[in-house]
Design a protein around this motif. Structure first.
Motif, PDB file in Angstrom:
ATOM      1  N   SER A  37       0.839  -1.213   0.000  1.00 54.12           N
ATOM      2  CA  SER A  37       0.000   0.000   0.000  1.00 54.12           C
ATOM      3  C   SER A  37       0.868   1.255   0.000  1.00 54.12           C
ATOM      4  O   SER A  37       2.080   1.203   0.264  1.00 54.12           O
ATOM      5  CB  SER A  37      -0.920   0.024   1.227  1.00 54.12           C
ATOM      6  OG  SER A  37      -0.155   0.177   2.401  1.00 54.12           O
ATOM      7  N   GLY A  38       0.224   2.378  -0.252  1.00 57.49           N
ATOM      8  CA  GLY A  38       0.924   3.655  -0.229  1.00 57.49           C
ATOM      9  C   GLY A  38       1.404   4.013   1.171  1.00 57.49           C
ATOM     10  O   GLY A  38       2.490   4.571   1.349  1.00 57.49           O
ATOM     11  N   ARG A  39       0.598   3.687   2.175  1.00 59.58           N
ATOM     12  CA  ARG A  39       0.994   4.065   3.545  1.00 59.58           C
ATOM     13  C   ARG A  39       2.205   3.258   4.014  1.00 59.58           C
ATOM     14  O   ARG A  39       3.043   3.770   4.743  1.00 59.58           O
ATOM     15  CB  ARG A  39      -0.192   3.919   4.496  1.00 59.58           C
ATOM     16  CG  ARG A  39      -0.627   2.510   4.748  1.00 59.58           C
ATOM     17  CD  ARG A  39      -2.031   2.447   5.269  1.00 59.58           C
ATOM     18  NE  ARG A  39      -2.999   2.699   4.199  1.00 59.58           N
ATOM     19  CZ  ARG A  39      -4.310   2.676   4.357  1.00 59.58           C
ATOM     20  NH1 ARG A  39      -4.836   2.443   5.534  1.00 59.58           N
ATOM     21  NH2 ARG A  39      -5.121   2.886   3.334  1.00 59.58           N
ATOM     22  N   CYS A  70      -5.400  12.486   4.482  1.00 60.49           N
ATOM     23  CA  CYS A  70      -6.227  11.385   4.965  1.00 60.49           C
ATOM     24  C   CYS A  70      -5.462  10.760   6.131  1.00 60.49           C
ATOM     25  O   CYS A  70      -4.235  10.902   6.225  1.00 60.49           O
ATOM     26  CB  CYS A  70      -6.524  10.364   3.872  1.00 60.49           C
ATOM     27  SG  CYS A  70      -5.079   9.644   3.085  1.00 60.49           S
ATOM     28  N   SER A  91      -4.551   7.885   6.722  1.00 60.83           N
ATOM     29  CA  SER A  91      -3.514   6.906   6.369  1.00 60.83           C
ATOM     30  C   SER A  91      -2.182   7.570   6.005  1.00 60.83           C
ATOM     31  O   SER A  91      -1.157   6.905   5.922  1.00 60.83           O
ATOM     32  CB  SER A  91      -3.985   5.994   5.241  1.00 60.83           C
ATOM     33  OG  SER A  91      -4.352   6.744   4.125  1.00 60.83           O
ATOM     34  N   MET A  92      -2.174   8.894   5.803  1.00 63.57           N
ATOM     35  CA  MET A  92      -0.894   9.595   5.588  1.00 63.57           C
ATOM     36  C   MET A  92      -0.233   9.943   6.914  1.00 63.57           C
ATOM     37  O   MET A  92       0.971  10.201   6.958  1.00 63.57           O
ATOM     38  CB  MET A  92      -1.122  10.923   4.840  1.00 63.57           C
ATOM     39  CG  MET A  92      -1.633  10.779   3.445  1.00 63.57           C
ATOM     40  SD  MET A  92      -2.315  12.353   2.856  1.00 63.57           S
ATOM     41  CE  MET A  92      -0.855  13.396   2.885  1.00 63.57           C
ATOM     42  N   ALA A 119       0.383   9.572  -4.375  1.00 58.90           N
ATOM     43  CA  ALA A 119      -0.712   8.598  -4.308  1.00 58.90           C
ATOM     44  C   ALA A 119      -1.807   8.920  -5.331  1.00 58.90           C
ATOM     45  O   ALA A 119      -2.461   8.025  -5.846  1.00 58.90           O
ATOM     46  CB  ALA A 119      -1.302   8.564  -2.899  1.00 58.90           C
ATOM     47  N   HIS A 120      -1.988  10.212  -5.639  1.00 60.56           N
ATOM     48  CA  HIS A 120      -3.031  10.613  -6.591  1.00 60.56           C
ATOM     49  C   HIS A 120      -2.470  10.898  -7.976  1.00 60.56           C
ATOM     50  O   HIS A 120      -3.211  11.322  -8.855  1.00 60.56           O
ATOM     51  CB  HIS A 120      -3.721  11.896  -6.118  1.00 60.56           C
ATOM     52  CG  HIS A 120      -4.449  11.774  -4.825  1.00 60.56           C
ATOM     53  ND1 HIS A 120      -5.116  12.831  -4.255  1.00 60.56           N
ATOM     54  CD2 HIS A 120      -4.624  10.723  -3.988  1.00 60.56           C
ATOM     55  CE1 HIS A 120      -5.674  12.443  -3.113  1.00 60.56           C
ATOM     56  NE2 HIS A 120      -5.377  11.172  -2.921  1.00 60.56           N
ATOM     57  N   ILE A 170       6.190   8.343  -3.021  1.00 61.70           N
ATOM     58  CA  ILE A 170       5.369   7.159  -2.773  1.00 61.70           C
ATOM     59  C   ILE A 170       4.178   7.174  -3.729  1.00 61.70           C
ATOM     60  O   ILE A 170       3.677   8.230  -4.113  1.00 61.70           O
ATOM     61  CB  ILE A 170       4.861   7.073  -1.309  1.00 61.70           C
ATOM     62  CG1 ILE A 170       3.875   8.203  -0.973  1.00 61.70           C
ATOM     63  CG2 ILE A 170       6.024   7.068  -0.325  1.00 61.70           C
ATOM     64  CD1 ILE A 170       2.543   7.687  -0.502  1.00 61.70           C
ATOM     65  N   ARG A 210      -3.200   1.057  -6.000  1.00 56.65           N
ATOM     66  CA  ARG A 210      -4.595   0.609  -5.980  1.00 56.65           C
ATOM     67  C   ARG A 210      -5.540   1.685  -6.489  1.00 56.65           C
ATOM     68  O   ARG A 210      -6.680   1.404  -6.813  1.00 56.65           O
ATOM     69  CB  ARG A 210      -5.000   0.249  -4.547  1.00 56.65           C
ATOM     70  CG  ARG A 210      -4.017  -0.668  -3.893  1.00 56.65           C
ATOM     71  CD  ARG A 210      -4.481  -1.078  -2.531  1.00 56.65           C
ATOM     72  NE  ARG A 210      -4.398   0.010  -1.574  1.00 56.65           N
ATOM     73  CZ  ARG A 210      -5.239   0.145  -0.550  1.00 56.65           C
ATOM     74  NH1 ARG A 210      -6.214  -0.690  -0.395  1.00 56.65           N
ATOM     75  NH2 ARG A 210      -5.069   1.112   0.312  1.00 56.65           N
TER      76      ARG A 210
HETATM   77  C1  LIG Z   1      -4.538   6.823  -0.341  1.00 55.42           C
HETATM   78  C2  LIG Z   1      -3.483   7.771   0.006  1.00 55.42           C
HETATM   79  C3  LIG Z   1      -2.326   7.375   0.673  1.00 55.42           C
HETATM   80  C4  LIG Z   1      -2.136   5.975   1.192  1.00 55.42           C
HETATM   81  O1  LIG Z   1      -2.249   5.030   0.179  1.00 55.42           O
HETATM   82  P1  LIG Z   1      -2.815   3.577   0.529  1.00 55.42           P
HETATM   83  O2  LIG Z   1      -2.450   2.768  -0.669  1.00 55.42           O
HETATM   84  O3  LIG Z   1      -4.297   3.724   0.727  1.00 55.42           O
HETATM   85  O4  LIG Z   1      -2.147   3.124   1.762  1.00 55.42           O
HETATM   86  C5  LIG Z   1      -1.339   8.319   0.883  1.00 55.42           C
HETATM   87  N1  LIG Z   1      -1.488   9.589   0.472  1.00 55.42           N
HETATM   88  C6  LIG Z   1      -2.609  10.007  -0.155  1.00 55.42           C
HETATM   89  C7  LIG Z   1      -2.691  11.425  -0.613  1.00 55.42           C
HETATM   90  C8  LIG Z   1      -3.647   9.116  -0.388  1.00 55.42           C
HETATM   91  O5  LIG Z   1      -4.780   9.529  -0.972  1.00 55.42           O
END
Ligand SMILES: *Cc1c(COP(=O)(O)O)cnc(C)c1O
Length: 395
Positions: free
Chosen positions: A44-46, A71, A73-74, A143-144, A163, A167
């Motif tokens: 995952s991104g996190r 979010c 998760s960051m 991520a975006h 990063i 997904r």
């Molecule tokens: C979704 C997201 C993350 C984390 O990515 P995951 O794959 O959901 O862990 C990090 N930064 C941003 C800006 C996100 O939208």
């Protein structure tokens, strides 16, 4: 009060696998974060963000500059390593407020996280200079933003690390990537996520596609792997009722970071799907869906697109629409099965209230609609019509 229950989205909010996902590769005209040479594919991104911070040896007593619009998760990767997030303001165009960053900077700061929101990339040169002048690391949160170029630099190239959250762009269950233009990542040793996880990742991608009828007659072939999955799950539960999870909760919609997953590799099915996907199709279709949304939703009463121009070289993650009355528009759309993403709806409780007026406004009013490559033009039109109706525009 229990939150209202809405029907399942009528069209997929994230990419659902289809035969067309694997159209022959064509060279993309745009720079992609995946062109960055040093890469580490994780779940995952996190996890990628936690790895970046770990590489920088961020730990207890350290501070990390993080955007006020985020979010959870960051933020989890920062706190899970014992460090403290310091929230800086963003501007109305989603760029970083450098003046505020300067005021936030302290001797304990070790790194700055900068996000290219919704796929609209910002020029990183001023931030790069700031980080160099202060001896801190720059982490580009892409991520975006899978594609982009600004100020003569490709997305992710200005950061010590970048990063990606794969997904969000590919039809996969798990997938994130740590990247670096200048630093080798080959010393990072990743472990296998296990066979059960691999099976789950493959089956979830197929199940999601099946839910939205993306696989045609081939869908019938899926009964076998689905039966195997159910069997595995039953057996695992019977054998080890309190065993370690085969998959982190984060991949099932949670916002948290499970440190057990920080050194685990991406599943092989996700890696396969990414490698076989047409980057050109992702780029072209996201841009074309975005233009349709802009055409139909560009001039409405009660709502305005956050970005009314689509710059060259980028492919949006979603279509962010700033809505005057989200309290009525959001439920009206959800009741009709319109998929909505709400990045930033919940801000970290660690952040002081009213830290950033722009972030508060976005958190409340910004609704984001999918524009991913696996939507058909008809589906995008269906969605725009529902949005117009909900805003009280005459059809
Ligand atoms: C979704 C997201 C993350 C984390 O990515 P995951 O794959 O959901 O862990 C990090 N930064 C941003 C800006 C996100 O939208």
């Amino acid at each position: 009060m229990t939150p209202p229950r809405y029907p399942e989205a009528r069209i997929p909010v994230r990419p659902a696998l289809s035969a067309a996902s694997f159209l022959p590769h064509q060279h993309t005209v745009a720079a992609s974060v995946l062109d960055i040479p040093h890469q580490c594919l994780v779940t995952s991104g996190r996890v990628a963000l936690a790895l970046a911070l770990r590489e920088l040896k961020v730990g207890a007593g350290d501070e990390v500059l993080a955007p006020a619009f985020h979010c959870i998760s960051m933020i989890e990767p920062i706190t899970s390593l014992g460090a403290r997030p310091v929230f800086y303001r963003i501007n109305a165009d989603t760029s970083c407020d450098l003046g505020d960053i300067e005021r936030c900077m302290s001797a304990r700061c070790r790194a700055l996280i900068a996000t290219h929101y919704f796929g609209f990339m910002h020029d990183m040169r001023a931030l790069r200079e700031f980080c160099d002048a202060n001896g801190i690391a720059l982490i580009e949160d892409c991520a975006h933003c899978l594609f982009g170029e600004a100020g003569g630099q490709a997305v992710g190239a200005a950061g010590d690390f970048a990063i990606a959250s794969l997904r969000k762009f590919f039809p996969i269950h798990d997938g994130g990537c740590l990247l670096s233009r200048a630093r080798s990542l080959s010393h990072i040793e990743l472990r296998s996520p296990g066979f059960a996880f691999a099976a789950k990742a493959a089956v979830n991608a197929l199940e999601y596609a099946l839910q939205y009828h993306r696989l045609g007659a081939a869908g019938r072939l899926l009964r076998l792997p689905l039966a195997i999955k159910d069997q595995l799950r039953t057996q695992a539960k019977a054998a080890r009722p309190r065993a370690a999870a085969i998959s982190p909760d984060s991949l099932d919609g949670g916002q948290e970071l499970d440190l057990d997953w920080i050194d685990k590799r991406i599943s092989f099915s996700s890696r396969y799907i990414i490698a076989a996907s047409s980057m050109r199709r992702i780029f072209d279709r996201r841009r074309s869906h975005y233009r349709v949304l802009l055409n139909f939703l560009g001039e409405l009463r009660g709502a305005a697109p956050l970005f009314s121009v689509l710059p060259d070289g980028i492919a949006p993650y979603v279509f962010p629409l700033r809505v005057d009355c989200p309290e009525t528009v959001f439920p009206a759309l959800k009741r009709q099965g319109v998929p909505i993403v709400r990045f930033g709806e919940y801000l970290s409780p660690l952040m002081a209230p009213r830290r950033c007026p722009v972030s508060d406004d976005f958190s409340r009013r910004l609704l984001q609609f999918p524009c991913h490559q696996e939507l058909s033009t008809e589906e995008v039109h269906w969605m725009t019509q529902r949005i117009k109706d909900a805003l009280g525009e005459n059809p």
